[in-house]
Design a protein around this motif. Structure first.
Motif, PDB file in Angstrom:
ATOM      1  N   PHE A 215      -0.464  -3.544 -15.562  1.00 45.86           N
ATOM      2  CA  PHE A 215       0.185  -3.428 -14.348  1.00 45.86           C
ATOM      3  C   PHE A 215       0.372  -2.064 -13.709  1.00 45.86           C
ATOM      4  N   HIS A 216      -0.279  -1.263 -13.939  1.00 42.60           N
ATOM      5  CA  HIS A 216      -0.399   0.267 -13.330  1.00 42.60           C
ATOM      6  C   HIS A 216      -0.177   0.197 -11.751  1.00 42.60           C
ATOM      7  N   GLY A 217       0.678   0.891 -11.293  1.00 42.90           N
ATOM      8  CA  GLY A 217       0.625   1.095  -9.975  1.00 42.90           C
ATOM      9  C   GLY A 217       1.588  -0.126  -9.176  1.00 42.90           C
ATOM     10  N   TYR A 218       1.846  -0.986  -9.924  1.00 45.44           N
ATOM     11  CA  TYR A 218       2.590  -2.295  -9.585  1.00 45.44           C
ATOM     12  C   TYR A 218       4.186  -1.903  -9.092  1.00 45.44           C
ATOM     13  N   SER A 219       4.475  -2.419  -7.938  1.00 49.50           N
ATOM     14  CA  SER A 219       5.756  -2.094  -7.424  1.00 49.50           C
ATOM     15  C   SER A 219       6.637  -3.445  -7.421  1.00 49.50           C
ATOM     16  N   PHE A 220       8.009  -3.454  -7.021  1.00 52.13           N
ATOM     17  CA  PHE A 220       8.815  -4.568  -6.510  1.00 52.13           C
ATOM     18  C   PHE A 220       7.942  -5.429  -5.709  1.00 52.13           C
TER      19      PHE A 220
ATOM     20  N   LYS B 243       0.747  -1.169   0.034  1.00 47.75           N
ATOM     21  CA  LYS B 243      -0.039  -0.182  -0.104  1.00 47.75           C
ATOM     22  C   LYS B 243       0.860   1.284   0.084  1.00 47.75           C
ATOM     23  N   ARG B 244       0.363   2.159  -0.590  1.00 49.98           N
ATOM     24  CA  ARG B 244       1.214   3.593  -0.540  1.00 49.98           C
ATOM     25  C   ARG B 244       0.141   4.679   0.091  1.00 49.98           C
ATOM     26  N   ALA B 245       0.612   5.231   1.176  1.00 54.28           N
ATOM     27  CA  ALA B 245      -0.295   6.273   1.705  1.00 54.28           C
ATOM     28  C   ALA B 245      -1.656   5.660   1.965  1.00 54.28           C
ATOM     29  N   GLY B 246      -1.810   4.620   2.472  1.00 50.62           N
ATOM     30  CA  GLY B 246      -2.782   3.875   2.920  1.00 50.62           C
ATOM     31  C   GLY B 246      -3.658   3.406   1.910  1.00 50.62           C
ATOM     32  N   LYS B 247      -3.375   3.267   0.540  1.00 49.53           N
ATOM     33  CA  LYS B 247      -4.259   2.587  -0.347  1.00 49.53           C
ATOM     34  C   LYS B 247      -3.512   2.077  -1.355  1.00 49.53           C
ATOM     35  N   TYR B 248      -4.187   1.005  -2.254  1.00 48.66           N
ATOM     36  CA  TYR B 248      -3.450   0.324  -3.223  1.00 48.66           C
ATOM     37  C   TYR B 248      -3.403   1.194  -4.447  1.00 48.66           C
TER      38      TYR B 248
ATOM     39  N   TYR C 219      -9.262  -5.681   1.272  1.00 47.51           N
ATOM     40  CA  TYR C 219      -9.982  -4.787   1.629  1.00 47.51           C
ATOM     41  C   TYR C 219     -10.138  -4.802   3.333  1.00 47.51           C
ATOM     42  N   ILE C 220      -9.792  -5.935   3.931  1.00 51.12           N
ATOM     43  CA  ILE C 220      -9.979  -6.006   5.224  1.00 51.12           C
ATOM     44  C   ILE C 220      -8.711  -5.338   5.940  1.00 51.12           C
ATOM     45  N   PHE C 221      -7.962  -4.898   5.167  1.00 48.60           N
ATOM     46  CA  PHE C 221      -6.937  -4.300   5.802  1.00 48.60           C
ATOM     47  C   PHE C 221      -6.893  -2.840   6.083  1.00 48.60           C
ATOM     48  N   ALA C 222      -8.224  -2.290   5.827  1.00 47.45           N
ATOM     49  CA  ALA C 222      -8.605  -0.972   6.031  1.00 47.45           C
ATOM     50  C   ALA C 222      -9.067  -1.097   7.561  1.00 47.45           C
ATOM     51  N   TYR C 223      -9.294  -2.097   8.246  1.00 50.61           N
ATOM     52  CA  TYR C 223      -9.658  -2.359   9.366  1.00 50.61           C
ATOM     53  C   TYR C 223      -8.770  -2.945  10.403  1.00 50.61           C
ATOM     54  N   VAL C 224      -8.048  -3.890   9.935  1.00 49.46           N
ATOM     55  CA  VAL C 224      -7.103  -4.320  10.756  1.00 49.46           C
ATOM     56  C   VAL C 224      -5.630  -4.338  10.384  1.00 49.46           C
ATOM     57  N   ASP C 225      -4.545  -4.761  10.894  1.00 46.88           N
ATOM     58  CA  ASP C 225      -3.188  -4.763  10.933  1.00 46.88           C
ATOM     59  C   ASP C 225      -2.831  -6.096  10.546  1.00 46.88           C
ATOM     60  N   ALA C 226      -1.607  -6.311  10.192  1.00 47.43           N
ATOM     61  CA  ALA C 226      -1.001  -7.849   9.614  1.00 47.43           C
ATOM     62  C   ALA C 226      -1.199  -8.645  10.742  1.00 47.43           C
ATOM     63  N   PRO C 227      -0.687  -8.352  11.954  1.00 44.35           N
ATOM     64  CA  PRO C 227      -0.692  -9.312  13.005  1.00 44.35           C
ATOM     65  C   PRO C 227      -2.210  -9.804  13.499  1.00 44.35           C
ATOM     66  N   ALA C 228      -3.174  -8.836  13.404  1.00 46.07           N
ATOM     67  CA  ALA C 228      -4.613  -8.827  13.559  1.00 46.07           C
ATOM     68  C   ALA C 228      -5.146  -9.935  12.450  1.00 46.07           C
TER      69      ALA C 228
END
Length: 355
Positions: free
Chosen positions: A272-277, A73-78, A142-151
């Motif tokens: 592939f727009h917006g794709y990064s490594f 994610k970049r600045a909180g969004k994909y 989309y669930i990562f809008a509400y939880v972090d990776a460990p959760a």
């Protein structure tokens, strides 16, 4: 007895001569596992190494899965299209299945059980799990809008409950008292890990996150049970052929999702727009994770998968401390410990077959 020992040793030597042959040809995983089974099963030093490699691979892939999604994610969004990412995962898994199948054809030849051509009745069962997996995979972004990776890693274990209940309903599989007790512990562990003592909100994850996690668990459980029923209906069928058809329908459904959700963005900016490594790493991770699970079921057992899942939860939390500033609270540590115990109890508590 001496003849059996000599024969087993010859089989073992033939396997490794083929794997390490100068011309680069090697047996497929299916052929190798079959020959090893004839030689007395996966025993001894080779078996230990194989299980260790598969276990470490599955643990690393599972623990890094959520981290890579958050990191992409970049600045909180994909910035990329999640539908094209899902399509790429299915396409890569399909390609890897074809490569494995090609190696099987080279070593065993084309047989009734490993040929791609099939009947309409056999193919017609694959769209259902493919569609379920597509929706579930989209939700995990989309669930990562509400939880972090460990959760996420903690809540992901809710699919054990859905799988167990659906096993009982659909496949009429009996669950032991230990397994039902493990379900209760799992719910308690997931809730404990989400306790938030520093806020008026009791749980860190909002209601939307919990609802998404529950829907994902139901979709994952039903798709898993349905897929297992399909595979066991014809056990002699090559797993790479079955995976190929499942992934083909996965590509079709994700292509439809691209047309419905991201058609304009893909046409104007490219596939592939917006794709990064990191995005490409995430796609590779998702594809290899599916393959690693298959290898665990072939070369190891469910206990190995259980340990991998439990260790992955803690590893995700530790890595998130350094990457995302995650606070490893006492509640999270206790909750993840309870979840690990419940996952283990669910595995060892399987009803013993009647003699």
């Amino acid at each position: 007895m001496e003849y059996r020992k000599v024969k087993d040793q010859e089989t073992y030597d033939v396997i490794f001569q083929d794997i390490e042959s100068p011309d680069g040809r090697s047996l497929s995983s299916t052929a190798a596992s079959s020959t090893l089974g004839d030689a007395g099963g996966l025993k001894g030093k080779h078996s230990w190494k194989q299980k260790s490699i598969v276990t470490v691979a599955l643990t690393l892939l599972t623990s890094s899965q959520a981290i890579l999604i958050v990191w992409s994610k970049r600045a909180g969004k994909y910035e990329y299209s999640v539908t094209t990412a899902n399509f790429s995962v299915e396409a890569l898994k399909c390609l890897l299945s074809l490569v494995a199948l090609y190696r099987t054809w080279n070593s065993q030849g084309v047989t009734e059980d490993n040929r791609l051509s099939t009947s309409l009745d056999e193919v017609s069962v694959y769209p259902i799990p493919a569609a379920l997996y597509m929706v579930k995979n989209l939700l995990q972004y989309y669930i990562f809008a509400y939880v972090d990776a460990p959760a996420y890693q903690i809540l992901k274990n809710l699919n054990i409950i859905s799988t167990g209940v659906l096993y009982r309903i659909i496949l009429k599989k009996k669950l032991s008292e230990i397994q039902w007790a493990a379900f209760i512990l799992l719910c308690a562990g997931c809730t404990t890990a989400q306790l938030n003592p520093s806020s008026d909100h009791v749980l860190q994850t909002p209601l939307q996150g919990w609802m998404m996690a529950i829907v994902m668990a139901l979709l994952s459980g039903f798709a898993g049970v349905y897929t297992e029923a399909i595979i066991k209906k014809r056990p002699s069928r090559n797993i790479n052929v079955q995976n190929f058809w499942l992934y083909i329908f996965g590509m079709i459904f994700n292509l439809v999702a691209i047309c419905v959700q991201d058609f304009d963005a893909v046409m104007n900016k490219g596939f592939f727009h917006g794709y990064s490594f990191i995005t490409f790493l995430m796609i590779l991770n998702h594809a290899l994770s599916g393959i690693a699970v298959s290898m665990v079921m072939k070369y190891a057992d469910n206990i190995v998968k259980v340990y991998s899942t439990s260790v992955a939860m803690l590893l995700t939390a530790i890595v998130s401390v350094f990457l995302f500033g995650f606070h490893l609270s006492l509640a999270f540590f206790l909750g993840s410990t309870v979840v690990s115990v419940s996952v283990y109890l669910h595995s060892v508590g399987k009803p013993q077959p009647q003699k």
